[in-house]
Each structure stands twice: as structure tokens, then as C-alpha cells.
Design a protein around this motif. Structure first.
Motif, PDB file in Angstrom:
ATOM      1  N   LYS A  18      58.534 -12.615 -24.133  1.00 56.94           N
ATOM      2  CA  LYS A  18      59.869 -12.771 -23.568  1.00 56.94           C
ATOM      3  C   LYS A  18      60.502 -14.088 -23.986  1.00 56.94           C
ATOM      4  CE  LYS A  18      60.211  -8.894 -21.386  1.00 56.94           C
ATOM      5  NZ  LYS A  18      61.171  -7.862 -21.862  1.00 56.94           N
ATOM      6  N   ARG A  19      59.756 -15.140 -24.022  1.00 62.16           N
ATOM      7  CA  ARG A  19      60.269 -16.414 -24.519  1.00 62.16           C
ATOM      8  C   ARG A  19      59.107 -17.311 -24.903  1.00 62.16           C
ATOM      9  NH1 ARG A  19      60.651 -20.359 -20.309  1.00 62.16           N
ATOM     10  NH2 ARG A  19      60.329 -19.484 -18.212  1.00 62.16           N
ATOM     11  N   ARG A  20      59.454 -18.416 -25.560  1.00 62.10           N
ATOM     12  CA  ARG A  20      58.434 -19.270 -26.150  1.00 62.10           C
ATOM     13  C   ARG A  20      58.788 -20.736 -25.953  1.00 62.10           C
ATOM     14  NH1 ARG A  20      55.291 -18.579 -31.691  1.00 62.10           N
ATOM     15  NH2 ARG A  20      55.388 -16.437 -30.941  1.00 62.10           N
ATOM     16  N   ASN A  21      57.779 -21.544 -25.670  1.00 59.91           N
ATOM     17  CA  ASN A  21      57.904 -22.995 -25.708  1.00 59.91           C
ATOM     18  C   ASN A  21      57.205 -23.458 -26.972  1.00 59.91           C
ATOM     19  OD1 ASN A  21      57.952 -25.745 -25.379  1.00 59.91           O
ATOM     20  ND2 ASN A  21      56.886 -25.776 -23.403  1.00 59.91           N
ATOM     21  N   SER A  22      57.996 -23.882 -27.954  1.00 62.56           N
ATOM     22  CA  SER A  22      57.435 -24.220 -29.263  1.00 62.56           C
ATOM     23  C   SER A  22      56.917 -25.644 -29.339  1.00 62.56           C
ATOM     24  CB  SER A  22      58.492 -24.001 -30.352  1.00 62.56           C
ATOM     25  OG  SER A  22      58.850 -22.639 -30.437  1.00 62.56           O
ATOM     26  N   CYS A  23      57.051 -26.412 -28.264  1.00 65.36           N
ATOM     27  CA  CYS A  23      56.566 -27.793 -28.272  1.00 65.36           C
ATOM     28  C   CYS A  23      55.047 -27.806 -28.107  1.00 65.36           C
ATOM     29  CB  CYS A  23      57.222 -28.595 -27.161  1.00 65.36           C
ATOM     30  SG  CYS A  23      56.615 -30.289 -27.052  1.00 65.36           S
ATOM     31  N   ALA A  74      47.835 -27.923 -27.865  1.00 64.03           N
ATOM     32  CA  ALA A  74      48.095 -28.384 -29.229  1.00 64.03           C
ATOM     33  C   ALA A  74      48.809 -27.305 -30.034  1.00 64.03           C
ATOM     34  CB  ALA A  74      46.788 -28.776 -29.924  1.00 64.03           C
ATOM     35  N   SER A  75      49.489 -26.395 -29.364  1.00 64.49           N
ATOM     36  CA  SER A  75      50.187 -25.312 -30.044  1.00 64.49           C
ATOM     37  C   SER A  75      51.302 -24.801 -29.147  1.00 64.49           C
ATOM     38  CB  SER A  75      49.219 -24.162 -30.380  1.00 64.49           C
ATOM     39  OG  SER A  75      48.695 -23.588 -29.191  1.00 64.49           O
ATOM     40  N   ALA A  76      52.124 -23.913 -29.690  1.00 64.60           N
ATOM     41  CA  ALA A  76      53.202 -23.316 -28.909  1.00 64.60           C
ATOM     42  C   ALA A  76      52.641 -22.410 -27.816  1.00 64.60           C
ATOM     43  CB  ALA A  76      54.133 -22.529 -29.819  1.00 64.60           C
ATOM     44  N   SER A  77      53.472 -22.141 -26.802  1.00 68.35           N
ATOM     45  CA  SER A  77      53.105 -21.258 -25.698  1.00 68.35           C
ATOM     46  C   SER A  77      54.105 -20.118 -25.616  1.00 68.35           C
ATOM     47  CB  SER A  77      53.115 -22.013 -24.364  1.00 68.35           C
ATOM     48  OG  SER A  77      52.375 -23.192 -24.447  1.00 68.35           O
ATOM     49  N   VAL A  78      53.657 -18.972 -25.092  1.00 71.14           N
ATOM     50  CA  VAL A  78      54.562 -17.842 -24.920  1.00 71.14           C
ATOM     51  C   VAL A  78      54.439 -17.286 -23.514  1.00 71.14           C
ATOM     52  CG1 VAL A  78      54.621 -17.171 -27.352  1.00 71.14           C
ATOM     53  CG2 VAL A  78      52.846 -16.231 -25.853  1.00 71.14           C
ATOM     54  N   LEU A  79      55.547 -16.755 -23.018  1.00 78.25           N
ATOM     55  CA  LEU A  79      55.574 -15.975 -21.783  1.00 78.25           C
ATOM     56  C   LEU A  79      55.663 -14.518 -22.179  1.00 78.25           C
ATOM     57  CD1 LEU A  79      55.927 -15.667 -18.658  1.00 78.25           C
ATOM     58  CD2 LEU A  79      58.392 -15.801 -19.085  1.00 78.25           C
ATOM     59  N   GLU A  80      54.698 -13.701 -21.705  1.00 75.61           N
ATOM     60  CA  GLU A  80      54.653 -12.288 -22.059  1.00 75.61           C
ATOM     61  C   GLU A  80      54.682 -11.437 -20.796  1.00 75.61           C
ATOM     62  OE1 GLU A  80      51.941 -12.466 -26.089  1.00 75.61           O
ATOM     63  OE2 GLU A  80      50.920 -12.506 -24.155  1.00 75.61           O
ATOM     64  N   THR A  81      55.259 -10.262 -20.901  1.00 78.85           N
ATOM     65  CA  THR A  81      55.303  -9.315 -19.790  1.00 78.85           C
ATOM     66  C   THR A  81      54.892  -7.935 -20.273  1.00 78.85           C
ATOM     67  OG1 THR A  81      57.627  -8.752 -20.172  1.00 78.85           O
ATOM     68  CG2 THR A  81      57.175 -10.580 -18.663  1.00 78.85           C
ATOM     69  N   ARG A  82      54.582  -7.089 -19.326  1.00 76.31           N
ATOM     70  CA  ARG A  82      54.274  -5.698 -19.645  1.00 76.31           C
ATOM     71  C   ARG A  82      54.535  -4.837 -18.428  1.00 76.31           C
ATOM     72  NH1 ARG A  82      47.656  -5.530 -19.980  1.00 76.31           N
ATOM     73  NH2 ARG A  82      47.212  -6.325 -17.888  1.00 76.31           N
ATOM     74  N   ASP A  83      54.664  -3.536 -18.644  1.00 72.84           N
ATOM     75  CA  ASP A  83      54.822  -2.592 -17.553  1.00 72.84           C
ATOM     76  C   ASP A  83      53.477  -2.371 -16.880  1.00 72.84           C
ATOM     77  OD1 ASP A  83      57.499  -2.321 -18.121  1.00 72.84           O
ATOM     78  OD2 ASP A  83      57.169  -0.660 -19.526  1.00 72.84           O
ATOM     79  N   GLN A  84      53.513  -1.879 -15.653  1.00 72.83           N
ATOM     80  CA  GLN A  84      52.281  -1.739 -14.896  1.00 72.83           C
ATOM     81  C   GLN A  84      51.397  -0.610 -15.399  1.00 72.83           C
ATOM     82  OE1 GLN A  84      53.368  -0.989 -10.878  1.00 72.83           O
ATOM     83  NE2 GLN A  84      54.230   1.021 -11.268  1.00 72.83           N
TER      84      GLN A  84
END
Length: 753
Positions: A27-32, A220-230
Motif C-alpha cells: 500500500k505504501r513504502r518508507n524508502s528511508c 538498514a533498508s526500506a519498509s513497506v506497509l502491506e494489506t490483504r483480504d481475510q
């Protein structure tokens, strides 16, 4: 019995298995990389005179932040940054729009705040490199000039001909504050113009339908927010859910569903700590909310012939049973919480990632135990009988002056040489009997008339013939002119029959004196607070001389006794076994409900605000009406869980290896239930707690009622069945039938109203 009533629709019971769903979607990413400074300066540097250190003083997320010191009076210089004017940070490219943000904490406001567009105080800064070394500055708005936590941000678009980007957080000082401090944490770099809630890989790594994760190395790398259906909802075709206040786990379930796909069984693995959510609702009673059970999966069985899947699940007490100490040493850290049972429970729950509901009672469980001071005249209160000089250069005498704690009387030794010794127990050979394998702790308060001397304390063990078996001593260290306590612990070797303890002084001088007071010899490795038979008794201890005062050993009797071994979490022991003696002795019950709320409360409390009623009128047969389809009323003396008295026998090995046995009892003669526990004695109370529970089980009623999905243990019960007088009591067990919607309730403490 036959009951006439309008048959309700069967309930709907559905299951959803945590971890089984549609594929994860970003859904979105923190690239820092390293956005919360948990791992070090992975990508960060400093400009101007600014410098930084990792700090645990404050953190917006995680445990650390970067503490930046301005290091300069320049208000337009000083920041922490990543990126380059000749290269783009990860995730950035010419033509893209990005939003960067950070949390800052300033303990103080700026004395001199520069509000110009060039100021690098309290704001987000972006530097964009261009052709011909052109640098474009894009600065965000300043945070309020006040102490506290603020989030600063800036949205920008990178020109097509840009060569690189530097992202930084302004931490500049001023002429009045060159060492101004700014803490920086939770930096986020995201694509687009929206400022989103901060995330990194540790924000929610174990989420079921929403999770965060690191793309590469953590911190030490980017992070992501992920979602999914139940994913797929399974419908129960049968099974039961049981709630039992006298059993651990409190909730247990066995639910059968029809296999809907060949691979679903492969997705369920109890070894991976998967969870199941069982939702039960009665469609005929739509005004009642569904009952939801959040349980851990314990077992799954696929019946290929019947094409069914059966799941066994339980509430989170099962984790206390599962979690055993994997080590070769004893964990004694729980004793730090001994003044609070809630603290002890919290210590245990923390090890399974759970917390205790803050409401509820508490009990002081401080360790206190019986002990003996084996010395007969330990404080030299009236003389020095049973003390002995251990050296020709040491003369001893009684002194009537003020000793330790303001008490009168102590032993004074006068030196005619540089070294000497004093025996604490009146003889140079074994005067204090011992058992092989016992540990002994010897202590004494000492002081010297002048500085410069050193002192040590020693133990000597003897065999039955008086031969020396072992000498135990500690290094000699400086002794001052104020009272100080010295101690040593030794273990009696094989064939040991007696011991002596003595104090030795070195580097003294002729004419100097040194004093001894309040000496002790006690069994065990713990340095106890000094006591003798004249010590005033308290609510926790009774002190007494075994015979004549100042001429016999002294006893300390705990009221009640609760040995420190109780706080030992030994290798191989479960957390459940560790907690049980505390709970039984305190007459409190610990359980986890179906919503994963951990509660500590008094057992047997009746919730009079909720009534469960089971009734059938008329006679057995087709004319009987009511909500009950089956019922039993049992009065028995032969049940194993009923009695008139209880004895709890505790047997354990203490840390010296000695076997200890103690008993707790409550009730009357008649039918006595004996319970054996392989744990240290927790003090009295367990027998009374168990008796209070079993004494209500002499008469029990069970009734299977329709539409009973809202019932729970503890509810007030009223059972009226044909041929039996009305019985009021409380529900102790409920079994929900997922196929029929019926609920079997079992009661205790029943009586005629």
C-alpha cells in the motif's frame, strides 16, 4: 425429557484462520533506510559543525533516536542528512513527487529563532542538485518554537534535469545557544504529496490483515506497509466450545468444517502459532451480537474419507503451559516483583507477549522464611562468653559502649602485633555442628580504630574426629573506622561434622583496637538481615532465643513462611507451574478470556447482573415445556472433586540440594482430598482456596438449554426441572454445541432459594 418449544434456526458458526488470506499487496513504502536510528549511522551524515550520538533519552518509535548538537552559532548551518547532490536516495528519480518527514524533540525553545527561508532551525530541508553544480533549496515550514515533540515535513518534485537529492533535518543553533540539542527520529520518505502515518518494518510485523516489513536488512533498508483480504471464511458443521472456570485453558474448542479445497489443510500448522477466530451467532436472535472467540490453534486433523477438517484450539493460558525455561540455570528475576502478585503475573505474561488487565486485586507475596542464628552470644550484649581470641597478639574484652544500631555492648580486640584473629563461636575447633552439603553464611559487623588495616572472614570445617576438612576464606580488604558488615558463604564437605568461623586482621599495629558486633551463622547462601532472640518481632517474623538470652541460638519464625525458592523458575518448568502456587496461596484466579484479556480476580464471584435460566415445567413427556432439552442433578460423595477437607503437600529441593517438605490444610475430617505439589511452599492458603471450590461440588446440576450462546462461567444460574426443587447457584462450565446451538451449563453452589 421431551420439551415442546419453537425450534430455533441452527446457529451460524464460522471460522477464519489467521495467516490465511489473499496475497499481500503493498500500500505504501518508507524508502528511508535506518529511519529510527536503531542500528547506527547506516546512511546518515552531519553538515556544518553538527554532531550526533545515539540516545535512549527519547524515542518516537523503537528504543533510540539521534541526539544532534548544533555545535555552532550559525543559524543557517547544522543538520543531519542522507543522499547526495550527484545521486538520488533509494526510491527517488527525476520527475517524481515525494514527501519527507521526521519527528523532532527539542527539550527547550530557541532563544534566537531565525524565521527566514534560509534558517536551518526546526524544519525539514531538501537540497536538489542540478546542471553546473546548481543547488536548489526546498525547505519545509518550521515547527513551533516551543519545547516538545513536533513532526516536520516537506513535499517536493524533482526536476527532470536534476542530478541528486539530499534530505536533511535542520538542527541549527544560534549565537545564544551554539550547543542547542535536537533529537531526531522516525524519518519517512514516501512517494506522492500525502503525508502519511509513520511506518517502518517493526511497526506491525505480525499483523494478520495488515503488516509492515523491511525490504532487506532490518533498520538498514526500506519498509513497506502491506494489506490483504481475510480470505476464505469456513462454516462449522459441528463441534463444541467449552468455557470452564476450573480448568486451564479457560476456553477450549473443537470445531469441524467441510474441506473446501484440497490445499487448505496445508495452510494450517499449529506449530507456527496460528490463531483461529470462531464467530457464533444465532440467526433466530438477530438482536443479539455474535459471540467471537479468538483462540490459538493447538491441533488440526484432516479426515480425507469424510472430507472434513477438525481444529482444536484454546485460549492463551495454553501459552503458559507451553513456555518452559530453556536454560541450564535458574531464573530468579521474578523476585524483584515479590511485593505484588500482579507484578509477578506481569513478569510471566511478558514472556508470552501478553499484559494483565489493570483492574483487580493484589497480594503481597514477599519471601519470608524461618531461620536460625547458630551463634549463642552473637551481639556480645552483656559479655564475651562464647567468643575466643585466635592469636597470641590479640586480646579480647567486652566493651559497654554503643554498638551496631545504637545497642549497648560489643567485643573489642586489642593488638600487640600487626595481625590477629577472633573466633565467633568460642572454640578453635569445631563448636558448631553441621551436616555435609549444607551451605553456611557467616557475617559480622566490624570496624577498626585507625585506617590502614585489612580484614577477612573465614570458615573452617572439621570431620567427626576434629581433623580439618576445608578452609573457606575471602580476600582481605581494607577496614574503616565506621561499622561495616562482612560475610562469607561456604559449603560443608562430605563427612563434615562441625565448623568454626573467625575474623582475621592484618596490617595493624601494637595498641590498635578493632571491634566486632552482631555476628551470624545461618544455613543457606542468603545473607540475612541480622537477628538474635532480642530482635523485636514484627508482623512478618517472630524472634526468640532457643534457651537463655545471649547464651543460646536464636530463631526467626516467619508468619507465614514463604521461602525464596518459590521465586525460582527452574529449567524445564512451565510458566503455568511457576505461577500456580502463588495463585493458590493468594486465593486468586488467573485466566484469559476469549478476547485475549488476561484477568486476575477472586474465584467464585457470581455475576448477578447476568442470569442463565434453565427450566422445564409439567411432567416428563410430550407435555413438558421450557427451554431445556436435557438435565441432570447429581449429589455424590464419591466424586474425586468433592471433599470436606484438603491437604496440600509440597515437596521440593532447595538450592542447597536439600529436600524440603511442608503441608497446608483446611476443612474438617470426613472426606479429605490430598493434593501433591512439586513446588516450594507458598505460604498457607492453597488448601482453603481449593476447599472453597470443591465444597460447592457436592451437588451439581447440568442442563442443556436452547439459545444459550451468551452464557459464561460466573453467571447467576436458576435451574427448575421436573421433579426437582428450584436450585439457584452459579455457572462454572458452559459447552456450546456448534451444530445445534444448544448450550450445556453446569452449576455449583446450588441451593433452594
Amino acid at each position: 425429557m421431551t420439551v415442546s418449544y419453537e425450534t430455533p434456526a441452527a446457529p451460524v458458526a464460522t471460522l477464519r484462520i489467521a495467516g490465511i488470506g489473499s496475497p499481500w499487496i503493498e500500500k505504501r513504502r518508507n524508502s528511508c533506510p535506518d529511519p529510527s536510528f536503531e542500528a547506527g549511522n547506516v546512511t546518515w551524515s552531519f553538515s556544518g559543525s553538527a554532531s550526533g550520538v545515539h540516545s535512549t533519552d527519547w524515542a518516537q518509535t523503537g528504543a533510540r533516536s539521534m541526539k544532534v548538537t548544533a555545535g555552532s552559532t550559525n543559524r543557517v548551518a547544522g543538520d543531519i542528512r542522507y543522499g547526495s547532490l550527484t545521486a538520488f536516495p533509494a526510491g527517488m528519480a527525476p520527475g517524481g513527487t515525494y514527501t519527507v518527514s521526521a519527528y523532532i524533540y527539542t527539550p527547550a525553545a530557541h532563544i534566537q529563532l531565525d524565521t527566514s527561508l534560509a534558517s536551518r532551525q526546526r524544519r525539514m530541508l531538501v537540497f536538489i542538485g542540478g546542471p553546473g553544480a546548481l543547488v536548489t533549496q526546498v525547505f519545509g515550514p518550521q515547527a513551533p518554537n516551543e519545547p516538545g515533540v513536533h513532526r516536520v515535513s516537506r513535499t517536493f518534485t524533482i526536476p527532470a534535469d536534476a542530478t541528486g537529492v539530499i534530505v536533511s533535518v535542520g538542527c541549527a543553533g544560534s549565537a545564544s545557544e551554539p550547543n542547542f540539542v535536537t533529537y531526531v527520529d522516525a524519518v519517512q520518505q514516501e512517494t506522492g504529496a500525502a503525508l502519511s502515518e509513520y511506518i517502518d518494518g517493526d511497526t506491525n510485523p505480525d499483523g494478520d490483515l495488515e503488516r509492515t516489513r523491511w525490504i532487506g536488512t532490518a533498520n538498514a533498508s526500506a519498509s513497506v506497509l502491506e494489506t490483504r483480504d481475510q480470505g476464505e471464511i469456513l462454516r462449522a458443521t459441528g463441534g463444541t466450545i467449552t468455557l470452564d472456570e476450573n480448568y486451564s485453558p479457560y476456553v477450549s474448542a473443537s470445531v469441524t468444517v467441510q474441506l473446501t479445497s484440497a490445499g487448505i489443510g496445508e495452510l494450517i500448522d499449529p506449530r507456527q502459532d496460528q490463531r483461529v477466530t470462531v464467530t457464533a451467532a444465532d440467526e433466530s436472535l438477530s438482536f443479539l451480537p455474535p459471540r467471537v472467540f479468538d483462540l490459538g490453534i493447538r491441533d488440526r486433523t484432516v479426515d480425507h474419507a469424510q472430507q472434513t477438517l477438525t481444529i482444536e484450539a484454546a485460549s492463551d493460558e495454553a501459552k503458559l503451559h507451553d513456555t518452559k525455561r530453556l536454560a541450564t540455570t535458574i531464573d530468579r528475576s521474578a523476585r524483584a516483583h515479590e511485593t505484588s502478585l500482579r507484578g509477578i503475573v506481569g513478569w510471566a505474561l511478558d514472556k508470552i507477549g501478553a499484559v494483565l488487565d489493570p483492574a483487580g486485586p493484589d497480594v503481597d507475596m514477599t519471601a519470608q522464611w524461618n531461620a536460625t542464628n547458630m551463634l549463642k552470644n552473637p551481639s556480645a550484649a552483656t559479655g564475651i562468653t562464647d567468643w575466643l581470641s585466635g592469636s597470641a597478639s590479640t586480646a579480647i574484652a567486652w566493651n559497654s559502649g554503643v554498638g551496631v544500631g545504637g545497642k549497648a555492648g560489643f567485643l573489642r580486640a586489642t593488638q600487640s602485633g600487626v595481625s590477629g584473629a577472633v573466633y565467633l563461636s568460642g572454640a578453635a575447633t569445631g563448636s558448631t555442628p553441621v551436616r555435609p552439603g549444607d551451605m553456611h553464611t557467616v557475617s559480622a559487623h566490624v570496624r577498626a580504630s585507625a585506617a590502614g588495616s585489612t580484614l577477612t572472614i573465614s570458615i573452617r570445617y572439621f570431620d567427626p574426629q576434629g581433623a580439618v576438612l576445608r578452609n573457606v576464606t575471602v580476600p582481605s580488604t581494607s577496614v574503616g573506622t565506621a561499622w561495616e558488615r562482612r560475610s562469607i558463604t561456604g559449603t560443608a564437605p562430605a563427612n563434615a561434622a562441625s565448623m568454626v568461623a573467625y575474623v582475621s586482621i592484618f596490617n595493624s599495629a601494637s595498641g590498635r583496637t578493632w571491634d566486632i558486633d552482631d555476628a551470624m551463622i545461618s544455613v543457606g547462601p542468603v545473607l540475612l538481615d541480622y537477628f538474635d532472640g532480642s530482635t523485636p518481632s514484627t508482623a512478618n517474623y517472630i524472634y526468640a532465643w532457643e534457651d537463655a538470652a545471649n547464651a543460646s541460638s536464636s530463631t526467626r519464625t516467619a508468619t507465614p513462611e514463604r521461602p525464596p525458592d518459590l521465586f525460582d523458575w527452574a529449567p524445564g518448568d512451565s510458566l503455568f507451574d511457576f505461577l500456580r502456587p502463588f495463585l493458590e496461596a493468594s486465593a486468586l484466579r488467573l485466566w484469559c478470556d476469549e478476547q485475549r484479556v488476561w484477568r486476575l480476580a477472586e474465584p467464585g464471584a457470581t455475576d448477578f447482573g447476568n442470569l442463565v435460566e434453565a427450566y422445564a415445567t409439567g411432567t416428563y413427556g410430550p407435555t413438558s415445556v421450557g427451554n431445556t432439552v436435557d438435565g441432570r442433578d447429581v449429589i455424590s460423595r464419591d466424586r474425586d472433586d468433592w471433599g470436606t477437607g484438603v491437604v496440600v503437600a509440597y515437596e521440593w529441593f532447595d538450592e542447597t540440594g536439600s529436600r524440603s517438605t511442608m503441608f497446608d490444610a483446611a476443612g474438617t475430617d470426613g472426606k479429605v482430598i490430598v493434593i501433591k505439589r512439586s513446588t516450594p511452599y507458598p505460604g498457607p492458603g492453597a488448601a482453603a482456596t481449593i476447599l472453597a471450590a470443591i465444597s460447592q461440588r457436592g451437588r451439581t446440576q447440568s442442563a442443556t438449554i436452547t439459545r444459550g450462546f451468551q452464557a459464561s462461567p460466573g453467571y447467576y444460574s436458576r435451574v427448575t426441572l421436573p421433579g426437582t426443587a428450584q436450585q439457584d447457584g452459579r455457572v462454572r462450565r458452559v459447552v456450546f454445541d456448534l451444530a445445534t446451538g444448544n448450550a450445556e451449563i453446569s452449576t455449583n453452589g446450588t441451593e433452594n432459594p
